[in-house]
Design an enzyme around this catalytic site. Structure first.
Site, PDB file in Angstrom:
ATOM      1  N   LYS A  80       3.910   0.844   9.843  1.00 21.11           N
ATOM      2  CA  LYS A  80       4.143   2.059   9.066  1.00 21.11           C
ATOM      3  C   LYS A  80       3.597   3.277   9.794  1.00 21.11           C
ATOM      4  O   LYS A  80       4.160   4.358   9.703  1.00 21.11           O
ATOM      5  CB  LYS A  80       3.480   1.930   7.692  1.00 21.11           C
ATOM      6  CG  LYS A  80       4.365   1.244   6.683  1.00 21.11           C
ATOM      7  CD  LYS A  80       3.762   1.285   5.297  1.00 21.11           C
ATOM      8  CE  LYS A  80       2.811   0.148   5.117  1.00 21.11           C
ATOM      9  NZ  LYS A  80       2.222   0.087   3.775  1.00 21.11           N
ATOM     10  N   GLU A 104       0.870  -1.170   0.000  1.00 18.04           N
ATOM     11  CA  GLU A 104       0.000   0.000   0.000  1.00 18.04           C
ATOM     12  C   GLU A 104       0.911   1.225   0.000  1.00 18.04           C
ATOM     13  O   GLU A 104       1.780   1.339   0.863  1.00 18.04           O
ATOM     14  CB  GLU A 104      -0.874  -0.020   1.261  1.00 18.04           C
ATOM     15  CG  GLU A 104      -1.907   1.066   1.261  1.00 18.04           C
ATOM     16  CD  GLU A 104      -2.778   1.048   2.510  1.00 18.04           C
ATOM     17  OE1 GLU A 104      -3.435   2.059   2.763  1.00 18.04           O
ATOM     18  OE2 GLU A 104      -2.789   0.027   3.237  1.00 18.04           O
ATOM     19  N   ARG A 122       4.729 -13.129   9.796  1.00 21.09           N
ATOM     20  CA  ARG A 122       5.395 -11.881   9.466  1.00 21.09           C
ATOM     21  C   ARG A 122       6.732 -11.797  10.207  1.00 21.09           C
ATOM     22  O   ARG A 122       6.967 -12.524  11.165  1.00 21.09           O
ATOM     23  CB  ARG A 122       4.530 -10.690   9.833  1.00 21.09           C
ATOM     24  CG  ARG A 122       4.268 -10.515  11.321  1.00 21.09           C
ATOM     25  CD  ARG A 122       3.169  -9.516  11.605  1.00 21.09           C
ATOM     26  NE  ARG A 122       3.519  -8.155  11.246  1.00 21.09           N
ATOM     27  CZ  ARG A 122       2.957  -7.489  10.229  1.00 21.09           C
ATOM     28  NH1 ARG A 122       2.036  -8.033   9.502  1.00 21.09           N
ATOM     29  NH2 ARG A 122       3.310  -6.257   9.969  1.00 21.09           N
TER      30      ARG A 122
HETATM   31  P1  ATP Z   1       0.925  -1.395   7.886  1.00 24.14           P
HETATM   32  O1  ATP Z   1      -0.264  -2.229   8.273  1.00 24.14           O
HETATM   33  O2  ATP Z   1       1.919  -1.138   8.957  1.00 24.14           O
HETATM   34  O3  ATP Z   1       0.565  -0.161   7.113  1.00 24.14           O
HETATM   35  P2  ATP Z   1       1.280  -3.452   5.967  1.00 24.14           P
HETATM   36  O4  ATP Z   1       1.989  -4.598   6.517  1.00 24.14           O
HETATM   37  O5  ATP Z   1      -0.172  -3.582   5.796  1.00 24.14           O
HETATM   38  O6  ATP Z   1       1.729  -2.245   6.841  1.00 24.14           O
HETATM   39  P3  ATP Z   1       1.537  -3.295   3.131  1.00 24.14           P
HETATM   40  O7  ATP Z   1       2.057  -2.195   2.307  1.00 24.14           O
HETATM   41  O8  ATP Z   1       0.099  -3.647   3.002  1.00 24.14           O
HETATM   42  O9  ATP Z   1       1.907  -2.949   4.620  1.00 24.14           O
HETATM   43  O10 ATP Z   1       2.436  -4.584   2.921  1.00 24.14           O
HETATM   44  C1  ATP Z   1       2.777  -5.096   1.674  1.00 24.14           C
HETATM   45  C2  ATP Z   1       3.116  -6.537   1.808  1.00 24.14           C
HETATM   46  O11 ATP Z   1       4.197  -6.713   2.724  1.00 24.14           O
HETATM   47  C3  ATP Z   1       1.935  -7.321   2.348  1.00 24.14           C
HETATM   48  O12 ATP Z   1       1.793  -8.488   1.587  1.00 24.14           O
HETATM   49  C4  ATP Z   1       2.328  -7.621   3.758  1.00 24.14           C
HETATM   50  O13 ATP Z   1       1.809  -8.832   4.198  1.00 24.14           O
HETATM   51  C5  ATP Z   1       3.852  -7.672   3.687  1.00 24.14           C
HETATM   52  N1  ATP Z   1       4.434  -7.334   4.987  1.00 24.14           N
HETATM   53  C6  ATP Z   1       4.255  -6.203   5.685  1.00 24.14           C
HETATM   54  N2  ATP Z   1       4.887  -6.258   6.867  1.00 24.14           N
HETATM   55  C7  ATP Z   1       5.497  -7.465   6.920  1.00 24.14           C
HETATM   56  C8  ATP Z   1       6.320  -8.126   7.888  1.00 24.14           C
HETATM   57  N3  ATP Z   1       6.640  -7.550   9.051  1.00 24.14           N
HETATM   58  N4  ATP Z   1       6.774  -9.352   7.587  1.00 24.14           N
HETATM   59  C9  ATP Z   1       6.474  -9.923   6.410  1.00 24.14           C
HETATM   60  N5  ATP Z   1       5.702  -9.367   5.475  1.00 24.14           N
HETATM   61  C10 ATP Z   1       5.220  -8.147   5.707  1.00 24.14           C
HETATM   62 MG    MG Z   2      -1.675  -3.578   4.472  1.00 19.74          MG
END
Ligand code: ATP
Ligand code: MG
Length: 557
Positions: free
Chosen positions: A272, A36, A262
């Site tokens: 984020k 995102e 994760r």
């Molecule tokens: P936030 O909820 O903090 O805004 P997010 O994890 O939803 O962050 P995205 O941009 O949606 O952020 O993530 C993109 C991809 O990265 C998704 O498929 C997510 O599952 C993966 N991802 C994010 N954080 C992690 C993590 N700590 N470990 C592994 N994969 C991750």
């Molecule tokens: Mg997300």
């Protein structure tokens, strides 16, 4: 480009992919990385990138880059650019497979109309609070909305009016008609469209209704022909919804969603939202502050793409939540840089040393190895003279038992040079040592026959006359606590490490340091791995960041 490691057994996801290829379910896998664009990528994303793009590399198959841009109020083009740059820097490419969920807004709208026509979706007029109250709890079923049984015609008309801007934000939503009594709360008539009069970074003002994540994600995967939709464990409970939407619409492509644990890393925060807070409150110098565990922060700090990829390989892919210790990431960088980083000498905390029996006005060039274990990296000439700088810590006026470096009456070897013996020292009015005096033994020159007389300590040094005066940032972990956001009642920012950044204004480096450029990490002998800061450095005037110490000073006390 990263390669597969045949010696390691496949993780459970790669095993599923391999099985699907073997039994002919798919001719090739198609994966995607769906960030995102509401912030910069962090080390957790690297895990997902290495998994999704890694499967692509290993199978010579595509991995799509898809921006999941369904939330116009938080998304920005700046984030899109930084994300692309970071994924490329990590060593991965998507070719022409660059997509945006917003590319599918028309298709998603048409699918919604189909769902309404199937009597599987309805326009609800409950307020957000009412919807929450009607949803029920983990132990109680939800209640059906009074608007749930409108006619298909009325739903079609209202949904069209929503799209045409005839209703206000929050007044109407489109919901799936699934089951308000489902034990899975995600299945209790989830909202799939809301009204938002917001400008979108790609579609501008074309839309005033925006689709929700769960609805968008499965359909985007399906439209793109994704085979394996890999996501983190918190989406496990969303999988029935993912499958329901695709089953109900009978889409030709129905990807398999697979969840993995994760990355949780100690001494940092990974959300984020929290990283954004650090940036917005000025607690760090932006998303690429070298202390941030963002990809851009790590890059600026001196991390290499290969170190991050190898870290992701070491931690592997599993199904159980766990914590990875920060020292593992730091070790990956040490392991990556140790065989390749040229060694140079730089004195971080200098004190003047005078060799009284070295002729005044004389100097000489000594040969130093660029890498002691790797002779192929050759050598260089380092100027030597009567006045030098050494580390303050390498001298003790009153040495303790275990101290084997310089002290009054004691000998030490100057790296690549001579053995010296301390004859006296001068302290200033505060008792701080300002000058150390020594005698050198010309017969002990390194590399000469007889030059290898052994003494207990060897220290690095820099000739004063030709020293390169430079700024060096010593970075340490941004948080002093291993789990800064563990306690909901304590502000994670209270765990910031006050000593996470120390600026040395006048370090003394050997002349060759002047030519080191950003992206070229080096080892300062005995002091760690350093890399010129890409923002602060100028040609011929690098400002160094300590990427990592030589040894882990946190877990080994
Ligand atoms: P936030 O909820 O903090 O805004 P997010 O994890 O939803 O962050 P995205 O941009 O949606 O952020 O993530 C993109 C991809 O990265 C998704 O498929 C997510 O599952 C993966 N991802 C994010 N954080 C992690 C993590 N700590 N470990 C592994 N994969 C991750
Ligand atoms: Mg997300």
């Amino acid at each position: 480009m990263p390669a597969a490691t045949p010696e390691k057994p496949l993780d459970f996801i790669r095993q599923i992919v391999a099985d699907d290829l073997k039994n002919g379910k798919h001719a090739q896998p198609v994966t995607r990385f769906p960030p995102e664009p509401n912030g910069f990528l962090h080390i957790g994303h690297a895990k997902s990138i290495c998994l999704n793009f890694g499967i692509g590399v290993e199978n010579h198959s595509p991995c799509h880059m898809r921006f999941d841009d369904t939330n116009p109020s938080k998304e920005e083009t700046e984030y899109v650019e930084s994300i692309k740059n970071d994924v490329n820097w990590l060593g991965f490419t998507w070719g022409d497979k660059l997509f945006y969920a917003s590319d599918y807004f028309d298709a998603l709208y048409d699918y919604a109309v189909r769902l309404i026509k199937m009597d599987k979706a309805y326009v609800d007029q409950l307020s957000a609070e009412e919807i929450r109250a009607y949803r029920g709890t983990l132990t109680e079923p939800g209640r059906e909305s009074p608007w749930r049984n409108r006619s298909v015609e009325e739903n079609l008309r209202l949904f069209e009016e929503m799209r045409d801007g005839k209703h206000t934000e929050g007044s109407h939503v489109l919901r799936l008609k699934i089951d308000m009594a489902s034990p899975n709360i995600n299945m209790r008539d989830p909202v799939i469209y809301r009204i938002l009069f917001a400008h979108h970074h790609r579609t501008g003002d074309k839309w005033c209704i925006y689709p929700m994540y769960d609805y968008t994600h499965c359909l985007s995967d399906s439209i793109e022909g994704i085979t394996h939709s890999l996501c983190t464990l918190e989406f496990e409970d969303h999988r029935p919804l993912y499958d329901w939407v695709l089953d109900t619409l009978q889409t030709p492509c129905h990807p398999r969603q697979i969840e993995f644990a994760r990355l949780n890393l100690t001494y940092t925060v990974m959300s984020k939202r929290k990283l954004l807070q650090l940036v917005q409150e000025g607690l760090v110098d932006g998303w690429d502050d070298p202390r941030m565990l963002t990809i851009s922060g790590l890059r600026r700090r001196g991390y290499t793409p290969s170190a991050i990829r190898s870290f992701c390989q070491v931690i592997g892919i599993g199904k159980k939540e766990s914590w990875i210790d920060m020292s593992l990431l730091e070790d990956s960088l040490r392991d990556d840089l140790n065989p390749t980083a040229p060694r140079l000498m730089c004195v971080l905390n200098p004190v003047k040393l005078v060799i009284d029996n070295y002729p005044a006005g004389q100097s000489e060039m000594l040969t130093a190895h660029n890498h002691p274990q790797n002779p192929e990296m050759g050598g260089r000439q380092v100027p030597f003279g009567r006045e030098l700088y050494i580390e303050r810590d390498d001298f003790m006026a009153e040495p303790s038992k275990k101290f084997h470096r310089l002290a009054p009456g004691r000998e030490v070897r100057l790296r690549y040079a001579y053995i010296i013996k301390c004859t006296s020292f001068i302290s200033d009015e505060n008792g701080e040592i300002s000058e150390i005096h020594c005698q050198y033994d010309p017969a002990t020159k390194s590399g000469l026959p007889g030059g290898e007389r052994k003494v207990k300590g060897t220290i690095h040094w820099v000739a004063a006359e030709t020293a390169f005066d430079c700024q060096v940032y010593l970075y340490d972990r941004l948080f002093a606590a291993p789990h800064p956001d563990a306690d909901k009642d304590v502000d994670f920012k209270s765990h910031l490490n006050p000593n996470s950044r120390l600026l040395i204004e006048h370090a003394k480096g050997e002349p060759a340091l002047k030519d080191v450029e950003p992206g070229q990490p080096v080892q300062f002998e005995r002091n760690g791995y350093f890399s010129p800061d890409p923002v602060l450095s100028a040609p011929g005037q690098p400002v160094f960041n300590r990427a990592v110490t030589l040894r882990d000073s946190w877990t080994k006390g």
